[in-house]
Design an enzyme around this catalytic site. Sequence first.
Site, short mmCIF file in Angstrom:
data_model
loop_
_atom_site.label_atom_id
_atom_site.label_comp_id
_atom_site.label_asym_id
_atom_site.label_seq_id
_atom_site.Cartn_x
_atom_site.Cartn_y
_atom_site.Cartn_z
N GLU A 91 15.32 40.15 29.87
CA GLU A 91 16.20 39.24 30.57
C GLU A 91 16.04 39.32 32.08
O GLU A 91 15.78 40.38 32.63
CB GLU A 91 17.64 39.51 30.16
CG GLU A 91 17.81 39.20 28.68
CD GLU A 91 19.22 39.37 28.16
OE1 GLU A 91 19.64 38.48 27.41
OE2 GLU A 91 19.87 40.35 28.50
N CYS A 104 17.40 39.51 39.64
CA CYS A 104 17.44 40.84 39.03
C CYS A 104 16.38 40.88 37.93
O CYS A 104 16.44 40.11 36.96
CB CYS A 104 18.84 41.08 38.47
SG CYS A 104 19.01 42.68 37.67
N CYS A 111 14.58 51.27 27.29
CA CYS A 111 14.46 52.34 28.29
C CYS A 111 14.58 53.67 27.57
O CYS A 111 15.41 53.83 26.67
CB CYS A 111 15.55 52.21 29.34
SG CYS A 111 15.45 53.49 30.63
N CYS A 115 20.74 56.73 29.22
CA CYS A 115 22.05 56.92 29.86
C CYS A 115 23.10 56.43 28.86
O CYS A 115 22.93 55.38 28.22
CB CYS A 115 22.13 56.16 31.17
SG CYS A 115 20.85 56.68 32.33
N GLY A 168 15.37 48.56 31.89
CA GLY A 168 14.30 49.55 32.08
C GLY A 168 14.42 50.35 33.36
O GLY A 168 15.19 50.02 34.26
N GLU A 169 13.65 51.43 33.40
CA GLU A 169 13.59 52.30 34.59
C GLU A 169 12.30 51.97 35.34
O GLU A 169 11.20 52.33 34.88
CB GLU A 169 13.63 53.76 34.14
CG GLU A 169 13.26 54.77 35.21
CD GLU A 169 14.06 54.67 36.50
OE1 GLU A 169 15.31 54.61 36.44
OE2 GLU A 169 13.43 54.63 37.58
N SER A 222 21.01 55.66 41.05
CA SER A 222 22.15 55.64 40.14
C SER A 222 22.72 57.05 40.03
O SER A 222 22.22 57.87 39.27
CB SER A 222 21.69 55.13 38.77
OG SER A 222 21.30 53.79 38.89
N LEU A 223 23.77 57.32 40.79
CA LEU A 223 24.31 58.67 40.86
C LEU A 223 25.33 58.92 39.74
O LEU A 223 25.17 59.83 38.93
CB LEU A 223 24.92 58.88 42.25
CG LEU A 223 25.23 60.31 42.66
CD1 LEU A 223 24.04 61.24 42.52
CD2 LEU A 223 25.73 60.34 44.12
N HIS A 224 26.38 58.14 39.74
CA HIS A 224 27.34 58.09 38.63
C HIS A 224 28.21 59.32 38.40
O HIS A 224 29.13 59.27 37.56
CB HIS A 224 26.67 57.75 37.29
CG HIS A 224 25.88 56.47 37.32
ND1 HIS A 224 26.31 55.33 37.95
CD2 HIS A 224 24.67 56.15 36.78
CE1 HIS A 224 25.40 54.37 37.80
NE2 HIS A 224 24.40 54.85 37.10
N CYS A 342 25.57 43.84 34.85
CA CYS A 342 24.80 45.09 34.79
C CYS A 342 25.02 45.80 33.47
O CYS A 342 26.15 45.96 33.04
CB CYS A 342 25.25 46.08 35.85
SG CYS A 342 25.38 45.43 37.46
N1 SAH Z 1 17.09 52.05 35.32
C1 SAH Z 1 17.51 51.78 36.63
C2 SAH Z 1 17.75 50.32 36.90
C3 SAH Z 1 18.40 49.47 35.84
S1 SAH Z 1 20.10 49.64 35.57
C4 SAH Z 1 18.75 52.60 36.95
O1 SAH Z 1 19.31 53.19 36.05
O2 SAH Z 1 19.08 52.67 38.13
C5 SAH Z 1 20.90 48.96 37.01
C6 SAH Z 1 22.27 49.59 37.27
O3 SAH Z 1 23.22 49.20 36.25
C7 SAH Z 1 22.21 51.10 37.25
O4 SAH Z 1 22.94 51.66 38.31
C8 SAH Z 1 22.88 51.41 35.93
O5 SAH Z 1 23.38 52.71 35.89
C9 SAH Z 1 23.92 50.35 35.84
N2 SAH Z 1 24.49 50.18 34.49
C10 SAH Z 1 23.89 50.45 33.32
N3 SAH Z 1 24.73 50.17 32.30
C11 SAH Z 1 25.87 49.69 32.84
C12 SAH Z 1 27.10 49.20 32.30
N4 SAH Z 1 27.30 49.13 30.99
N5 SAH Z 1 28.05 48.80 33.16
C13 SAH Z 1 27.84 48.84 34.49
N6 SAH Z 1 26.69 49.26 35.06
C14 SAH Z 1 25.72 49.69 34.25
FE1 SF4 Z 2 17.52 53.28 31.63
FE2 SF4 Z 2 18.81 52.65 33.91
FE3 SF4 Z 2 19.92 52.16 31.50
FE4 SF4 Z 2 19.66 54.68 32.37
S1 SF4 Z 2 20.94 53.04 33.29
S2 SF4 Z 2 19.19 53.94 30.30
S3 SF4 Z 2 17.71 54.56 33.43
S4 SF4 Z 2 18.08 51.22 32.31
#
Ligand code: SAH
Ligand code: SF4
Length: 365
Positions: A91, A104, A111, A115, A168-169, A222-224, A342
């Site tokens: 997508e 985007c 991936c 996560c 994806g990453e 992506s720190l989280h 996202c």
């Molecule tokens: N793989 C990369 C880029 C793709 S994800 C990464 O992880 O950074 C883009 C952003 O969306 C990342 O910060 C990811 O953590 C966040 N994300 C993933 N799942 C989400 C969700 N269900 N709700 C909100 N943000 C999310």
């Molecule tokens: Fe992959 Fe980014 Fe999703 Fe983590 S948040 S599973 S690195 S796409």
Amino acid sequence: MSVNLLDFDAKGLAGFCTEIGEKPFRARQLLRWIHRSGEADFAAMSDLAKGLRDKLSTTAVIESPRVISDHAAADGTRKWLLSVGAGNGIETVFIPETNRGTLCISSQVGCALACTFCSTGRQGFNRNLTVAEIIGQLWWANKALAEASDEVSGHDRAITNVVMMGMGEPLANFENVVTALDLMLDDNAYGLSRRRVTVSTSGLVPAMDRLRQRCPVALAVSLHAPNDGLRDQLVPINRKYPIRELLAACERYLESAPRDFITFEYVMLDGVNDSVAHAHELVKLVHRVPCKFNLIPFNPFPDSGYRRSSAGAVRCFRDVLMQAGLITTVRKTRGDDIDAACGQLAGKVHDKTRRASRGLMEMAR
Ligand code: SAH
Ligand code: SF4
């Protein structure tokens, strides 16, 4: 089999021209036709000799992934589901804002990093996208949006920014992503500035260093979580590259980055990482790294096991960061009526109008 010219950046295209017995400078003309004009038909490339056009028609194609569906949300967000063969779908999302338009882009089918709050991560890893499949998303969207805007205003390109934040990453598909980035930055292709192209990573430390050397664009990390205990759970790659190493890599990156800050993304999960105490811990953690924060309210998907933080919790969290002098934005949830927000990509698939997409996604799992 024909060569897909979307797979090549300027250097690759020059190599291809040499291979078919043409002067390498033809690559520049070709690049402009393909990426600036969005032309897919060699016969229409009027400043190329007829002989060359004929040769290209028999040896090459210009082919982006096929569009399966096209959704427009009430807020102007567009989402395309593209087929990349063998039942796999990816997508691409366009987000219009007042002074910019952001595309985007996805970098992988699924991936591997798993996560726990991410719908793409739940799918598991299927394969890396090719250069043509990555840049093809921009190529296609530019054309689709130009058609729409020509009708209205005859305006310039709608896409001013690209974020590698789709499925994806990106740094796990390093070579293909960097070649696609080269094309985004190339004046004969898309001519975007490094500041307007952002790679988002969950923290693949060695690849962050390689990106800094090869193609420093804006970086989002992506720190989280404010500590390893919690981040180990949410972002499993943290067990390999813990926060201390990640932040050191951020500092190194800033030495070559086009912007003088790193953007930290922080998904807001109710009762998990969203307390005021977490916010204070975060402030202490990042004090050495010039950064901005982007808080992302969690976007739910079926059986995720998480809930979105309340608006009040997000506000309190933001206030703590702001009071510590950290610029903090809360990401507006865009396009959630079409599941384009996202982490929702290729996730929930519900009604009959989306049967095509459901079929694809189920096959992709
Ligand atoms: N793989 C990369 C880029 C793709 S994800 C990464 O992880 O950074 C883009 C952003 O969306 C990342 O910060 C990811 O953590 C966040 N994300 C993933 N799942 C989400 C969700 N269900 N709700 C909100 N943000 C999310
Ligand atoms: Fe992959 Fe980014 Fe999703 Fe983590 S948040 S599973 S690195 S796409």
